[in-house]
Write a protein that holds these residues in place. Structure first.
Motif, PDB file in Angstrom:
ATOM      1  N   ILE A  54       0.597  -1.150  -0.002  1.00  0.00           N
ATOM      2  CA  ILE A  54      -0.026  -0.164  -0.110  1.00  0.00           C
ATOM      3  C   ILE A  54       0.780   1.378   0.054  1.00  0.00           C
ATOM      4  N   PRO A  55       1.737   1.424   0.845  1.00  0.00           N
ATOM      5  CA  PRO A  55       2.652   2.471   0.875  1.00  0.00           C
ATOM      6  C   PRO A  55       3.104   3.214  -0.428  1.00  0.00           C
ATOM      7  N   MET A  56       3.641   2.107  -1.360  1.00  0.00           N
ATOM      8  CA  MET A  56       4.259   2.588  -2.601  1.00  0.00           C
ATOM      9  C   MET A  56       3.193   2.975  -3.508  1.00  0.00           C
ATOM     10  N   LEU A  57       2.200   2.057  -3.535  1.00  0.00           N
ATOM     11  CA  LEU A  57       0.833   2.081  -4.407  1.00  0.00           C
ATOM     12  C   LEU A  57       0.459   3.645  -4.301  1.00  0.00           C
ATOM     13  N   ALA A  58       0.291   4.133  -2.859  1.00  0.00           N
ATOM     14  CA  ALA A  58      -0.153   5.374  -2.446  1.00  0.00           C
ATOM     15  C   ALA A  58       0.784   6.339  -3.167  1.00  0.00           C
ATOM     16  N   ARG A 178      -8.400  -1.253   1.201  1.00  0.00           N
ATOM     17  CA  ARG A 178      -7.167  -1.085   0.507  1.00  0.00           C
ATOM     18  C   ARG A 178      -7.189   0.020  -0.511  1.00  0.00           C
ATOM     19  N   GLN A 179      -8.340  -0.065  -1.316  1.00  0.00           N
ATOM     20  CA  GLN A 179      -8.658   0.815  -2.196  1.00  0.00           C
ATOM     21  C   GLN A 179      -8.800   2.310  -1.692  1.00  0.00           C
ATOM     22  N   ALA A 180      -9.024   2.441  -0.687  1.00  0.00           N
ATOM     23  CA  ALA A 180      -9.219   3.562   0.096  1.00  0.00           C
ATOM     24  C   ALA A 180      -7.997   4.256   0.518  1.00  0.00           C
ATOM     25  N   MET A 181      -7.207   3.215   1.078  1.00  0.00           N
ATOM     26  CA  MET A 181      -5.670   3.624   1.501  1.00  0.00           C
ATOM     27  C   MET A 181      -5.107   3.941   0.380  1.00  0.00           C
ATOM     28  N   PHE A 182      -5.211   3.336  -0.679  1.00  0.00           N
ATOM     29  CA  PHE A 182      -4.549   3.782  -1.957  1.00  0.00           C
ATOM     30  C   PHE A 182      -5.109   5.005  -2.512  1.00  0.00           C
ATOM     31  N   PHE A 183      -6.426   5.262  -2.905  1.00  0.00           N
ATOM     32  CA  PHE A 183      -7.116   6.375  -3.281  1.00  0.00           C
ATOM     33  C   PHE A 183      -7.051   7.818  -2.331  1.00  0.00           C
ATOM     34  N   SER A 184      -6.800   7.539  -0.985  1.00  0.00           N
ATOM     35  CA  SER A 184      -6.715   8.619  -0.112  1.00  0.00           C
ATOM     36  C   SER A 184      -5.415   9.454  -0.509  1.00  0.00           C
ATOM     37  N   THR A 335      -9.213  16.094   5.650  1.00  0.00           N
ATOM     38  CA  THR A 335     -10.460  15.575   6.191  1.00  0.00           C
ATOM     39  C   THR A 335     -11.016  14.518   5.401  1.00  0.00           C
ATOM     40  N   ALA A 336     -11.095  14.863   4.027  1.00  0.00           N
ATOM     41  CA  ALA A 336     -11.786  13.970   3.138  1.00  0.00           C
ATOM     42  C   ALA A 336     -11.065  12.488   3.165  1.00  0.00           C
ATOM     43  N   ALA A 337      -9.533  12.432   3.271  1.00  0.00           N
ATOM     44  CA  ALA A 337      -8.848  11.334   3.183  1.00  0.00           C
ATOM     45  C   ALA A 337      -9.010  10.649   4.559  1.00  0.00           C
ATOM     46  N   ILE A 338      -9.165  11.115   5.589  1.00  0.00           N
ATOM     47  CA  ILE A 338      -9.525  10.570   6.619  1.00  0.00           C
ATOM     48  C   ILE A 338     -10.666   9.755   6.728  1.00  0.00           C
ATOM     49  N   LEU A 339     -11.747  10.660   6.476  1.00  0.00           N
ATOM     50  CA  LEU A 339     -13.049  10.074   6.285  1.00  0.00           C
ATOM     51  C   LEU A 339     -13.122   8.751   5.167  1.00  0.00           C
ATOM     52  N   ALA A 340     -12.290   8.741   4.076  1.00  0.00           N
ATOM     53  CA  ALA A 340     -12.256   7.697   2.958  1.00  0.00           C
ATOM     54  C   ALA A 340     -12.016   6.419   3.731  1.00  0.00           C
ATOM     55  N   VAL A 341     -10.838   6.426   4.482  1.00  0.00           N
ATOM     56  CA  VAL A 341     -10.170   5.375   5.127  1.00  0.00           C
ATOM     57  C   VAL A 341     -11.144   4.786   6.310  1.00  0.00           C
ATOM     58  N   VAL A 342     -11.865   5.666   7.131  1.00  0.00           N
ATOM     59  CA  VAL A 342     -12.822   5.250   8.053  1.00  0.00           C
ATOM     60  C   VAL A 342     -13.980   4.489   7.567  1.00  0.00           C
ATOM     61  N   VAL A 343     -14.383   5.093   6.550  1.00  0.00           N
ATOM     62  CA  VAL A 343     -15.697   4.519   5.781  1.00  0.00           C
ATOM     63  C   VAL A 343     -15.474   3.136   5.180  1.00  0.00           C
ATOM     64  N   ALA A 344     -14.541   3.077   4.432  1.00  0.00           N
ATOM     65  CA  ALA A 344     -13.926   1.807   4.026  1.00  0.00           C
ATOM     66  C   ALA A 344     -13.846   0.656   4.877  1.00  0.00           C
ATOM     67  N   TYR A 345     -13.208   1.145   5.977  1.00  0.00           N
ATOM     68  CA  TYR A 345     -12.970   0.055   7.137  1.00  0.00           C
ATOM     69  C   TYR A 345     -14.407  -0.220   7.522  1.00  0.00           C
ATOM     70  N   CYS A 346     -15.360   0.351   7.644  1.00  0.00           N
ATOM     71  CA  CYS A 346     -16.923   0.003   8.221  1.00  0.00           C
ATOM     72  C   CYS A 346     -17.639  -0.703   6.877  1.00  0.00           C
ATOM     73  N   SER A 347     -17.406  -0.426   5.707  1.00  0.00           N
ATOM     74  CA  SER A 347     -17.827  -1.048   4.479  1.00  0.00           C
ATOM     75  C   SER A 347     -17.424  -2.313   4.504  1.00  0.00           C
ATOM     76  N   PRO A 399     -13.889   5.278  -3.527  1.00  0.00           N
ATOM     77  CA  PRO A 399     -13.471   3.832  -3.394  1.00  0.00           C
ATOM     78  C   PRO A 399     -14.442   2.627  -3.241  1.00  0.00           C
ATOM     79  N   GLY A 400     -15.649   3.196  -2.945  1.00  0.00           N
ATOM     80  CA  GLY A 400     -16.923   2.183  -2.726  1.00  0.00           C
ATOM     81  C   GLY A 400     -17.280   1.864  -4.122  1.00  0.00           C
TER      82      GLY A 400
END
Length: 508
Positions: A54-58, A178-184, A335-347, A399-400
């Motif tokens: 993930i770090p390199m892809l991000a 993982r998509q959100a971590m990359f897309f964030s 703020t958007a980046a943090i929300l993307a990861v949190v929401v992806a985890y819940c999804s 990412p969803g």
């Protein structure tokens, strides 16, 4: 490159051979189970993969998004005035990028099936880094337009390639996080772009170049440098991953191969095919869900590119100085980046996609409705708040949408082509969004905000269509199995049918 592909295919065949049991006397093989593995630590394996991938892809996507969107930062640093561009010419430079970007995404993903990711992805990065650097020395409209067209070709393969690449490592109930971590990284790129442009803009006059030229040159050089590192830092596929043990590699392949199917203890599980057949390419082009999903994609990507390309300008037109406008984009993106990861985890934890996508589309409606109904001269802070709300809904939703389609395509080749189609045709929304915010509509930009609202509504309707269609198809397949239809199907036939098999269940 062909040798590399053969090496990958050979490794895959060897790994699959360790998992598959040969038929005896024409009988179906016994079910493949986890008992053949000596209690692998699944969470530890996932952590290994996350840390190595993930770090390199991000970082790659951060640079990609930075390079395609920095023209918005360059504009308020004087690009349009220095090149003597009309408003229409500037918008054409934005639009042209998306036509070539969309045209080359499917071919690029097909190349990714032939060439190792650790070669293909860094190679296209070097190409667009060189183009980005050259963009810093253009002298007129023709030069800027040509470089944007070529930039679209070079960048086309990264996002669909990485989105597909991740599905070769993670199961469908793990992929959105993982998509959100990359897309964030796109959100971080937006924030970083504002900060970087603010700093680089101070170089105006250095070496006889304008500040906007240094934005392109320095960010292009950084892309080439990171691409060089990526040649050595990227891994290809699980079956050749040196950071996993042999048993861990076999386990990762097993859990991917048999995902998405109903479980029947008395029968062999149905594998997802990795075979290359042109019929799977055709299946992707004819699959209804991909084309409906494109409208969902447009409902998110048009606002995404509208924000990415014009956010500094929109804020600047609210009465703020250019340097202040650059900095005011930062809290929105963070703020958007943090929300993307949190929401992806819940999804991923809930195994649901549509409730989150629909919820954030409604939030986008609220944000743009605030923008379109508020006088920017009297209440600029309220307009800024509306943009903030909209952006904080866009980045978690995106990412969803990608994960939703990836979850519902079975078979490696079909998923590769289907995701490239979704992203390729879907990114034509960027070509449309490039023309939403016209200079003559400033500072209210009501036409632009109104068009965004229209695409969001279309996306909501398409999401509901998919939701109803998936639910009905799952119930239909369950009834067929109850009526004994599964008794007439062999595992090989079901494998060949992919996501059309009666054992496959759609995620919604």
């Amino acid at each position: 490159m062909e040798a590399d592909a053969e090496k990958h295919n050979g490794s895959a065949a060897q790994s699959n051979a360790r998992l598959d049991v040969e038929q005896v006397d024409g009988e179906s093989p016994p079910p493949v189970t986890l008992e053949q593995f000596s209690h692998p630590n699944e969470k530890a394996i996932l952590r290994k993969m996350d840390m190595r991938l993930i770090p390199m892809l991000a970082l790659l996507y951060l640079l990609s998004f930075l390079d395609r969107g920095n023209i918005g930062n360059a504009k308020i640093e004087g690009l349009q005035e220095n090149l003597c561009l009309t408003d229409d010419q500037y918008n054409w430079c934005l639009t042209a990028f998306f036509f070539t970007h969309a045209a080359f995404e499917v071919p690029s993903n097909l190349m990714l099936k032939r060439v190792r990711p650790s070669v293909w992805l860094p190679a296209i990065m070097v190409a667009w880094g060189v183009v980005m650097t050259l963009m810093g020395i253009v002298r007129d409209f023709a030069g800027l337009l040509c470089t944007r067209i070529v930039l679209g070709v070079a960048e086309a393969g990264l996002f669909p390639g990485v989105a597909y690449y991740l599905t070769n490592w993670y199961r469908r109930e793990e992929i959105q996080l993982r998509q959100a971590m990359f897309f964030s990284a796109a959100s971080v790129a937006g924030a970083f772009s504002g900060l970087l442009a603010f700093a680089i803009g101070k170089m105006d006059g250095v070496g006889g170049l304008h500040g906007w030229q240094w934005i392109f040159i320095l960010e292009g050089i950084a892309t080439v440098a990171v691409a060089t590192i990526a040649f050595f830092a990227l891994y290809d596929f699980p079956e050749t991953a040196g950071f996993l043990t042999e048993e861990e590699r076999a386990f990762v392949i097993y859990r991917l191969k048999y995902q998405g199917q109903t479980q029947d203890p008395g029968r062999a599980q149905v594998a997802q095919t990795d075979e290359f057949k042109w019929k799977y390419v055709v299946d992707a082009f004819l699959d209804w869900q991909i084309w409906v999903n494109i409208f969902v994609y447009w409902g998110v990507v048009c606002p995404l590119y509208g924000i990415s390309l014009f956010l500094p300008t929109i804020i600047h037109q609210l009465g703020y100085q250019s340097s202040q406008a650059q900095l005011m984009t930062v809290p929105i993106y963070i703020t958007a980046a943090i929300l993307a990861v949190v929401v992806a985890y819940c999804s991923d934890r809930l195994g649901k996609r549509s409730p989150f996508i629909l919820g954030f589309m409604l939030m986008m409606l609220v944000g743009f409705a605030i923008c379109i109904t508020t006088d920017p001269k009297e209440n600029p802070r309220v307009v800024y708040g509306g943009v903030f709300v909209a952006a904080c809904a866009i980045f978690p939703a995106f990412p969803g949408v990608i994960a939703w389609l990836a979850n519902n395509l079975a078979g490696s080749l079909k998923r590769s082509v289907g995701m490239a189609l979704q992203i390729g045709v879907g990114n034509l929304g960027g070509a449309m969004a490039s023309n939403f915010y016209r200079a003559r509509d400033a500072p209210g930009y009501r036409l632009g905000h109104g068009l965004e609202l229209g695409f969001i509504v279309a996306g909501i309707i398409a999401s509901l269509t998919l939701l109803v269609g998936y639910h009905a198809e799952n119930k239909k397949r369950a009834r067929k199995i109850e009526n004994g239809a599964l008794d007439t199907c062999t595992p090989a036939e079901l494998e060949d049918q992919g996501d059309r098999a009666i054992t496959f269940r759609y995620v919604y």
